[in-house]
Design an enzyme around this catalytic site. Structure first.
Site, short mmCIF file in Angstrom:
data_model
loop_
_atom_site.label_atom_id
_atom_site.label_comp_id
_atom_site.label_asym_id
_atom_site.label_seq_id
_atom_site.Cartn_x
_atom_site.Cartn_y
_atom_site.Cartn_z
N ASP A 141 5.91 -4.90 5.83
CA ASP A 141 5.95 -6.84 5.82
C ASP A 141 5.70 -7.28 4.84
O ASP A 141 6.64 -7.75 4.07
CB ASP A 141 5.63 -7.23 7.38
CG ASP A 141 4.10 -6.74 7.16
OD1 ASP A 141 3.53 -5.72 6.65
OD2 ASP A 141 3.64 -7.53 7.65
N ASP B 38 0.69 1.98 8.34
CA ASP B 38 0.54 1.71 10.45
C ASP B 38 1.44 1.47 11.25
O ASP B 38 1.14 1.13 12.42
CB ASP B 38 -0.22 -0.44 9.78
CG ASP B 38 -0.65 -0.32 8.35
OD1 ASP B 38 -1.68 0.66 8.34
OD2 ASP B 38 -0.54 -1.34 7.77
N THR C 67 5.89 2.22 5.70
CA THR C 67 4.02 1.54 6.25
C THR C 67 3.11 2.89 7.18
O THR C 67 3.95 3.40 7.96
CB THR C 67 3.73 0.27 6.93
OG1 THR C 67 2.03 0.38 7.17
CG2 THR C 67 4.58 0.59 8.16
N ARG D 179 -4.64 -2.21 10.26
CA ARG D 179 -4.87 -3.63 10.40
C ARG D 179 -4.33 -4.19 11.39
O ARG D 179 -5.36 -3.63 12.56
CB ARG D 179 -3.57 -3.43 9.17
CG ARG D 179 -3.31 -3.07 7.77
CD ARG D 179 -3.09 -5.00 7.51
NE ARG D 179 -1.36 -4.42 7.93
CZ ARG D 179 -0.01 -5.29 7.05
NH1 ARG D 179 -0.49 -6.79 6.39
NH2 ARG D 179 0.78 -5.35 7.36
N ARG E 144 3.78 -16.07 -6.42
CA ARG E 144 2.67 -16.39 -6.00
C ARG E 144 2.01 -15.29 -6.94
O ARG E 144 1.28 -14.44 -6.15
CB ARG E 144 2.20 -16.65 -5.02
CG ARG E 144 0.33 -17.02 -4.15
CD ARG E 144 -0.07 -17.61 -3.26
NE ARG E 144 -0.82 -18.12 -2.79
CZ ARG E 144 -2.07 -16.87 -2.38
NH1 ARG E 144 -1.84 -15.61 -3.10
NH2 ARG E 144 -3.04 -17.84 -2.50
N GLY F 2 1.00 -1.62 -0.24
CA GLY F 2 0.31 0.30 -0.11
C GLY F 2 1.47 1.24 -0.20
O GLY F 2 1.56 1.23 0.81
N ASP G 229 3.73 -0.57 12.33
CA ASP G 229 3.94 -1.88 13.10
C ASP G 229 5.17 -2.49 12.10
O ASP G 229 4.94 -3.75 12.57
CB ASP G 229 2.02 -3.15 12.66
CG ASP G 229 2.51 -2.89 10.83
OD1 ASP G 229 2.78 -2.46 9.92
OD2 ASP G 229 1.63 -3.66 10.45
O1 F6P Z 1 -1.52 -1.53 5.52
C1 F6P Z 1 -1.87 -0.44 4.67
C2 F6P Z 1 -3.31 -0.43 4.70
O2 F6P Z 1 -3.69 0.60 4.28
C3 F6P Z 1 -4.52 -1.16 5.87
O3 F6P Z 1 -4.30 0.25 6.89
C4 F6P Z 1 -4.87 -0.98 5.51
O4 F6P Z 1 -5.78 -2.09 6.05
C5 F6P Z 1 -5.16 -1.94 4.18
O5 F6P Z 1 -3.77 -0.60 3.79
C6 F6P Z 1 -5.79 -1.18 2.76
O6 F6P Z 1 -5.26 -1.92 2.04
P1 F6P Z 1 -5.95 -1.15 0.49
O7 F6P Z 1 -5.24 -0.42 -0.88
O8 F6P Z 1 -5.49 -3.11 -0.42
O9 F6P Z 1 -7.62 -1.61 0.37
#
Ligand code: F6P
Length: 365
Positions: free
Chosen positions: A120, A144, A142, A188, A84, A16, A146
């Site tokens: 990650d 997040d 990120t 997340r 994958r 992301g 995390d």
């Molecule tokens: O890991 C970054 C993040 O924005 C998270 O906070 C969220 O859960 C996820 O990615 C959303 O992913 P997507 O862009 O696939 O909707």
């Protein structure tokens, strides 16, 4: 020029996106060109470009003026994984390991090393590629926040600032209409964005994955606020928060993604449950991808720049298989193996949680 055995590298942004990615690209390309004379090839759309051979040389002109720009000029993907790759045959989708093809593409372009800017998921893939013989240097990103191997990742501060602004804005309208406003934030499986934006934005209740909540206790916290004459409340909920004994709410599953689960829905559930228990009207705001967009904060621009410069130093000094990190105020690095081993989550006993409790914030526990 400083010495470097490596003459040509590839760089990709995976997972992301987040504010600050362009700052890393700028720092890597400029440091490579100006300090070491290393050529940099930009790989399009994360690992997708490595699998499908979509790459282009990046000059210092290409990265000029992008520091303040959100997103990534290379594009990103949180689906493409060379180990994958979904392949459709006869209406059926199967997954194939195309990592050898990805490595061959890198070799064809003369890439001696790959810089992976990712979270990650992308760093795990980088680690697997490095075990297959493609030298890698990682740069953590990120919103997040995390990743356990670094105190902080760029992107987090920008997301925090957007989320805090949203909480501030919800306060004023909540106050006017004497309402309960529920704000669902990303993160997340970690509650960092909700915890810190909740605190900075003066949230009355903060719900995070690390502290399972009891909806009755959340309702009681809001009621008590009412007894004190405060007839509105802001409840900040992490997308991964869950009631005691309950599960995280899943919005959708994306089969070909590194982590298929997309969380969401808990904010609405909390609002409905509180409305049933209280006299107050409730509204839900899901801030979503606004948290990932826009211009990086000054903090993230600086961190992105320092990470990018350090990544090139690791490349040039032959320290492959490492991820740059920050501990305290010092930029350092850890092995890729250490980088991907553990997620960093909020410690419910930590000082920051205690500080929130001390000023009357309820965690619904
Ligand atoms: O890991 C970054 C993040 O924005 C998270 O906070 C969220 O859960 C996820 O990615 C959303 O992913 P997507 O862009 O696939 O909707």
């Amino acid at each position: 020029m400083k010495d470097s055995k490596i003459r040509r590298i590839g760089i990709l942004t995976g997972g992301g996106d987040c504010p600050g990615l362009n700052g890393v690209l700028r720092a890597v390309v400029k440091t490579c060109r100006f300090e070491y004379g290393i050529d940099v090839v930009g790989i399009q759309d994360g690992y997708g470009g490595l699998i499908n051979d979509r790459m282009r040389t990046l000059t210092s002109d290409d990265v000029s003026g992008i520091l303040a720009r959100g997103g990534t000029i290379l594009g990103s993907s949180n689906k493409d994984n060379p180990f994958r790759v979904p392949v459709s045959e006869g209406g059926e989708t199967t997954f194939r390991d195309l990592s050898d093809q990805a490595i061959k593409n890198a070799q064809r372009h003369g890439l001696e090393l790959l810089v992976v800017v990712g979270g990650d998921g992308s760093l795990n893939i980088a680690y697997e590629l490095s075990k297959k013989g493609l030298p890698v240097v990682g740069v953590p990103k990120t919103i997040d926040n995390d990743l356990d191997a670094t105190d902080v990742t760029f992107g987090f501060d920008s997301a925090l600032s957007t989320a805090t602004d949203a909480a501030d804005k919800l306060h004023t309208t909540a106050d006017s209409h004497h309402r309960l406003m529920v704000l669902e934030l990303m993160g997340r499986y970690a509650g960092w964005i909700a915890l810190e934006a909740g605190m900075a934005g003066g949230g009355d209740v903060i719900l995070i994955p690390e502290i399972p909540f009891d909806i009755e206790k959340v309702a009681q916290a809001v009621r008590e606020r009412g007894y004190r004459g405060r007839n509105f409340a802001v409840v900040v909920v992490a997308e991964g928060a869950a009631p005691k004994g309950g599960e995280m709410m899943v919005d959708r599953r994306i089969a070909d993604s590194t982590d298929a689960v997309r969380l969401g829905g808990i904010g609405r559930w909390v609002a409905e449950e509180l409305e049933r228990r209280l006299e107050w009207e409730a509204r839900t705001t899901v801030l979503g991808h606004l948290q990932r967009g826009g211009s990086p904060t000054a903090f993230d621009r600086l961190l992105a720049t320092r990470f990018g410069v350090e990544a090139v130093r690791l490349v040039a000094t032959g320290q492959h298989g490492r991820m740059v990190s920050i501990h305290g105020t010092t930029i350092d690095s850890v092995t890729l193996e250490e980088a991907v081993v553990r997620l960093r989550r909020v410690d419910p006993e930590s000082q920051i949680v205690q500080a929130a409790r001390a000023v009357g914030t309820s965690f619904g526990d």
